[in-house]
Scaffold this active site. Sequence first.
Site, PDB file in Angstrom:
ATOM      1  N   HIS A  16       0.846  -1.204   0.000  1.00 32.53           N
ATOM      2  CA  HIS A  16       0.000   0.000   0.000  1.00 32.53           C
ATOM      3  C   HIS A  16       0.880   1.252   0.000  1.00 32.53           C
ATOM      4  O   HIS A  16       0.613   2.211  -0.723  1.00 32.53           O
ATOM      5  CB  HIS A  16      -0.877   0.045   1.262  1.00 32.53           C
ATOM      6  CG  HIS A  16      -1.919  -1.035   1.352  1.00 32.53           C
ATOM      7  ND1 HIS A  16      -2.025  -1.885   2.415  1.00 32.53           N
ATOM      8  CD2 HIS A  16      -2.913  -1.389   0.495  1.00 32.53           C
ATOM      9  CE1 HIS A  16      -3.044  -2.712   2.240  1.00 32.53           C
ATOM     10  NE2 HIS A  16      -3.598  -2.444   1.071  1.00 32.53           N
ATOM     11  N   LYS A  40     -16.036  -7.150   6.391  1.00 36.49           N
ATOM     12  CA  LYS A  40     -14.743  -7.724   6.753  1.00 36.49           C
ATOM     13  C   LYS A  40     -14.557  -7.583   8.253  1.00 36.49           C
ATOM     14  O   LYS A  40     -14.702  -6.483   8.794  1.00 36.49           O
ATOM     15  CB  LYS A  40     -13.616  -6.951   6.052  1.00 36.49           C
ATOM     16  CG  LYS A  40     -13.347  -7.377   4.630  1.00 36.49           C
ATOM     17  CD  LYS A  40     -12.064  -6.730   4.125  1.00 36.49           C
ATOM     18  CE  LYS A  40     -11.617  -7.302   2.800  1.00 36.49           C
ATOM     19  NZ  LYS A  40     -10.390  -6.647   2.311  1.00 36.49           N
ATOM     20  N   ARG A  89      -2.175  -5.541  -8.521  1.00 40.47           N
ATOM     21  CA  ARG A  89      -1.063  -6.440  -8.182  1.00 40.47           C
ATOM     22  C   ARG A  89      -0.880  -7.514  -9.244  1.00 40.47           C
ATOM     23  O   ARG A  89       0.184  -7.679  -9.806  1.00 40.47           O
ATOM     24  CB  ARG A  89      -1.303  -7.109  -6.820  1.00 40.47           C
ATOM     25  CG  ARG A  89      -1.239  -6.148  -5.652  1.00 40.47           C
ATOM     26  CD  ARG A  89      -1.806  -6.765  -4.403  1.00 40.47           C
ATOM     27  NE  ARG A  89      -3.213  -7.103  -4.603  1.00 40.47           N
ATOM     28  CZ  ARG A  89      -3.949  -7.808  -3.779  1.00 40.47           C
ATOM     29  NH1 ARG A  89      -3.410  -8.286  -2.687  1.00 40.47           N
ATOM     30  NH2 ARG A  89      -5.214  -8.058  -4.038  1.00 40.47           N
ATOM     31  N   SER A 127      -3.110  -7.877   3.114  1.00 41.11           N
ATOM     32  CA  SER A 127      -3.189  -7.683   4.569  1.00 41.11           C
ATOM     33  C   SER A 127      -3.471  -9.015   5.271  1.00 41.11           C
ATOM     34  O   SER A 127      -2.902  -9.291   6.335  1.00 41.11           O
ATOM     35  CB  SER A 127      -4.280  -6.671   4.907  1.00 41.11           C
ATOM     36  OG  SER A 127      -4.003  -5.447   4.282  1.00 41.11           O
TER      37      SER A 127
HETATM   38  N1  COA Z   1      -0.273  -3.883  -1.732  1.00 41.07           N
HETATM   39  C1  COA Z   1      -0.573  -4.822  -0.836  1.00 41.07           C
HETATM   40  N2  COA Z   1      -1.806  -5.303  -0.637  1.00 41.07           N
HETATM   41  C2  COA Z   1      -2.771  -4.792  -1.395  1.00 41.07           C
HETATM   42  C3  COA Z   1      -2.542  -3.813  -2.368  1.00 41.07           C
HETATM   43  C4  COA Z   1      -1.222  -3.354  -2.518  1.00 41.07           C
HETATM   44  N3  COA Z   1      -0.908  -2.429  -3.400  1.00 41.07           N
HETATM   45  N4  COA Z   1      -3.691  -3.526  -2.970  1.00 41.07           N
HETATM   46  C5  COA Z   1      -4.622  -4.295  -2.400  1.00 41.07           C
HETATM   47  N5  COA Z   1      -4.058  -5.044  -1.451  1.00 41.07           N
HETATM   48  C6  COA Z   1      -4.722  -6.052  -0.617  1.00 41.07           C
HETATM   49  C7  COA Z   1      -5.462  -5.446   0.548  1.00 41.07           C
HETATM   50  O1  COA Z   1      -4.661  -5.401   1.691  1.00 41.07           O
HETATM   51  C8  COA Z   1      -6.607  -6.401   0.731  1.00 41.07           C
HETATM   52  O2  COA Z   1      -6.173  -7.494   1.492  1.00 41.07           O
HETATM   53  P1  COA Z   1      -7.193  -8.316   2.400  1.00 41.07           P
HETATM   54  O3  COA Z   1      -8.332  -8.740   1.516  1.00 41.07           O
HETATM   55  O4  COA Z   1      -6.356  -9.436   2.838  1.00 41.07           O
HETATM   56  O5  COA Z   1      -7.615  -7.373   3.496  1.00 41.07           O
HETATM   57  C9  COA Z   1      -6.875  -6.952  -0.668  1.00 41.07           C
HETATM   58  O6  COA Z   1      -5.714  -6.676  -1.400  1.00 41.07           O
HETATM   59  C10 COA Z   1      -8.036  -6.307  -1.328  1.00 41.07           C
HETATM   60  O7  COA Z   1      -7.796  -4.920  -1.339  1.00 41.07           O
HETATM   61  P2  COA Z   1      -8.914  -3.915  -1.768  1.00 41.07           P
HETATM   62  O8  COA Z   1      -9.520  -4.362  -3.040  1.00 41.07           O
HETATM   63  O9  COA Z   1      -8.354  -2.539  -1.701  1.00 41.07           O
HETATM   64  O10 COA Z   1     -10.010  -4.164  -0.685  1.00 41.07           O
HETATM   65  P3  COA Z   1     -10.235  -3.354   0.564  1.00 41.07           P
HETATM   66  O11 COA Z   1     -11.154  -4.110   1.436  1.00 41.07           O
HETATM   67  O12 COA Z   1      -8.957  -2.924   1.156  1.00 41.07           O
HETATM   68  O13 COA Z   1     -11.003  -2.053  -0.024  1.00 41.07           O
HETATM   69  C11 COA Z   1     -12.925  -0.844  -0.834  1.00 41.07           C
HETATM   70  C12 COA Z   1     -12.168  -2.176  -0.806  1.00 41.07           C
HETATM   71  C13 COA Z   1     -13.056  -0.266   0.574  1.00 41.07           C
HETATM   72  C14 COA Z   1     -12.152   0.148  -1.678  1.00 41.07           C
HETATM   73  C15 COA Z   1     -14.318  -1.123  -1.458  1.00 41.07           C
HETATM   74  O14 COA Z   1     -14.909  -2.210  -0.800  1.00 41.07           O
HETATM   75  C16 COA Z   1     -15.233   0.065  -1.346  1.00 41.07           C
HETATM   76  O15 COA Z   1     -15.137   1.010  -2.125  1.00 41.07           O
HETATM   77  N6  COA Z   1     -16.126   0.023  -0.342  1.00 41.07           N
HETATM   78  C17 COA Z   1     -17.046   1.113  -0.059  1.00 41.07           C
HETATM   79  C18 COA Z   1     -18.470   0.768  -0.495  1.00 41.07           C
HETATM   80  C19 COA Z   1     -18.635   1.060  -1.947  1.00 41.07           C
HETATM   81  O16 COA Z   1     -18.471   2.174  -2.423  1.00 41.07           O
HETATM   82  N7  COA Z   1     -18.991   0.012  -2.693  1.00 41.07           N
HETATM   83  C20 COA Z   1     -19.119   0.094  -4.115  1.00 41.07           C
HETATM   84  C21 COA Z   1     -17.773  -0.079  -4.751  1.00 41.07           C
HETATM   85  S1  COA Z   1     -17.979  -0.526  -6.426  1.00 41.07           S
END
Ligand code: COA
Length: 168
Positions: A16, A40, A89, A127
């Site tokens: 991140h 989550k 990724r 994560s």
């Molecule tokens: N380096 C390391 N890990 C990374 C990464 C990076 N560059 N990018 C993503 N990851 C990991 C994250 O740590 C996460 O790991 P985990 O599943 O083990 O916790 C996984 O990849 C997924 O990441 P991400 O897709 O960013 O999910 P998130 O839960 O962190 O975030 C939101 C998702 C919050 C952005 C999305 O759910 C959201 O927008 N929610 C709000 C509600 C909404 O608007 N919904 C409609 C969206 S279309």
Amino acid sequence: MLAVYPGSFDPITLGHLDIIERGARLFSEVIVAIAHNPQKKALFSVSQRIKQVQAATGHLKNVRVDTFDGLTVEYARSQQATVLLRGLRVLSDFEYELQMSHTNKSLWPEIETVFLTTSNEYSFLSSSLVKEIARFGGNVRHLVPATVAKDLEACFTQTPIPSQPTLE
Ligand code: COA
């Protein structure tokens, strides 16, 4: 131009941070927006995650940390931000990200999603993976900022893994 980098950040990893540092070079300001995601089950509270991200990004003057409930696009709109920053990724991220990007645009046509490819050394990282390694006592210091490594150690030393019942 202001960009919002949304995610759960439970916890923030060096993957991140790589996206945040590179985003901070491209945009005038980056808001790391920590989502309350009821789907989550988080290890760290939102206030702990805010502290972790603040400690990890303290060297970046144009990065601030915030938290939000509800839709990401609504949060972005409230900040007058028209860019969402996301990391890619591996190929499997692409399908999900494309879907999110289109959905977000259908909700607010002014929003644009900008993708940065995660640096090679972090392309396997998540994560959950970091938490799993820490839970079993493995070393995560090369994967997360120093504060997070300390928090994970404290967390799993205080809560040892329950021992499995032995089969007689
Ligand atoms: N380096 C390391 N890990 C990374 C990464 C990076 N560059 N990018 C993503 N990851 C990991 C994250 O740590 C996460 O790991 P985990 O599943 O083990 O916790 C996984 O990849 C997924 O990441 P991400 O897709 O960013 O999910 P998130 O839960 O962190 O975030 C939101 C998702 C919050 C952005 C999305 O759910 C959201 O927008 N929610 C709000 C509600 C909404 O608007 N919904 C409609 C969206 S279309």
